[in-house]
Design an enzyme around this catalytic site. Sequence first.
Site, PDB file in Angstrom:
ATOM      1  N   ASP A 169       0.862  -1.177   0.000  1.00 40.62           N
ATOM      2  CA  ASP A 169       0.000   0.000   0.000  1.00 40.62           C
ATOM      3  C   ASP A 169       0.901   1.230   0.000  1.00 40.62           C
ATOM      4  OD1 ASP A 169      -1.704  -2.163   0.675  1.00 40.62           O
ATOM      5  OD2 ASP A 169      -3.066  -0.824   1.743  1.00 40.62           O
ATOM      6  N   LYS A 195      -6.916   3.366  -3.614  1.00 41.71           N
ATOM      7  CA  LYS A 195      -7.323   3.400  -2.205  1.00 41.71           C
ATOM      8  C   LYS A 195      -7.548   4.840  -1.772  1.00 41.71           C
ATOM      9  CE  LYS A 195      -5.399   2.113   2.339  1.00 41.71           C
ATOM     10  NZ  LYS A 195      -4.269   1.427   3.029  1.00 41.71           N
ATOM     11  N   LYS A 212     -10.260   0.294  -2.614  1.00 38.09           N
ATOM     12  CA  LYS A 212     -10.175   0.095  -1.170  1.00 38.09           C
ATOM     13  C   LYS A 212     -10.485   1.395  -0.433  1.00 38.09           C
ATOM     14  CE  LYS A 212      -7.007  -1.195   2.593  1.00 38.09           C
ATOM     15  NZ  LYS A 212      -5.656  -1.695   2.934  1.00 38.09           N
TER      16      LYS A 212
END
Length: 317
Positions: free
Chosen positions: A153, A217, A253
């Site tokens: 991430d 995300k 996400k």
Amino acid sequence: MPTTAPHALSDVTASDSTLRRFLHGLPGVDAVGLEARAASLGTRSIKTTAKAFAIDLAISMVDLTTLEGADTPGKVRALGAKAVRPDPTDRSAPATAAVCVYPDMVATAKEAVAGSTVKVASVATAFPAGRAPISVKLADVREAVAAGADEIDMVIDRGAFLAGNYMKVYDEITAVKEACGTDARLKVIFETGELSTYDNIRRASWLGMLAGADFIKTSTGKVAVNATPANTLLMLEAVRDFRAQTGIQVGVKPAGGIRTSKDAIKFLVLVNETAGEDWLDNHWFRFGASSLLNDLLLQRQKLATGRYSGPDYVTVD
């Protein structure tokens, strides 16, 4: 199909000018319409059988997360055990999608979930601010991958993005994607609360996908404004439209601020009604959460028994 393969939009990243022209040529976002649609979808009624299915689906989509300076190996091992078996009293409860930790805790997390379907995700690239030289960011990623991370991430350079230096952001994402190798999927974090406008969130979404993101995300969970139904709806529209133009599917996400089963189900409705059923799988949709799992487990137990358990039914993460 790998996200790095040539596709119908490959030419838009040929130069800074073509990339800028493409991003600023995207349709402007109707903020009122976006928020109204997100609010409307959030009022959908979910019946008991569908609710039970949605709760199990949401559990399977959780990236169970601990990202604190006080994290210890013991805390990470406990988190891994909870991810593998969220409810020790009920083996029918699904495992979570992943545990998400700092790079130095990857090896510990990997041992804790060994033999299960749970992935290990690691924040990298100088999370959460992203203020570090690219060499440091790439070293961060390589060390996490070498330790066994299945997913990375990364945070984008919001300063560069807001200054209009889109090619710098693009080059950084592609470099991180390369550092992930063939074994780790890449989630690109925009920190939507710092991008100021919906137009910027749309541009960041397309920029991340063009650069090879496997997931886009919303947030780090470390700022005041994190995932919202509106910004997640906008990103779902982006991945839907990107696949329509390129044939490449990218995950979404939302992270930060999603704490209850009711919230999670609202987001699942957004997924189904916007991107479609193809995204209703933890390979393509995740929740970045720490406290959400506990409420999902409590609601799951309530549906099964007709009553709520006491406060000691779930662990305090």
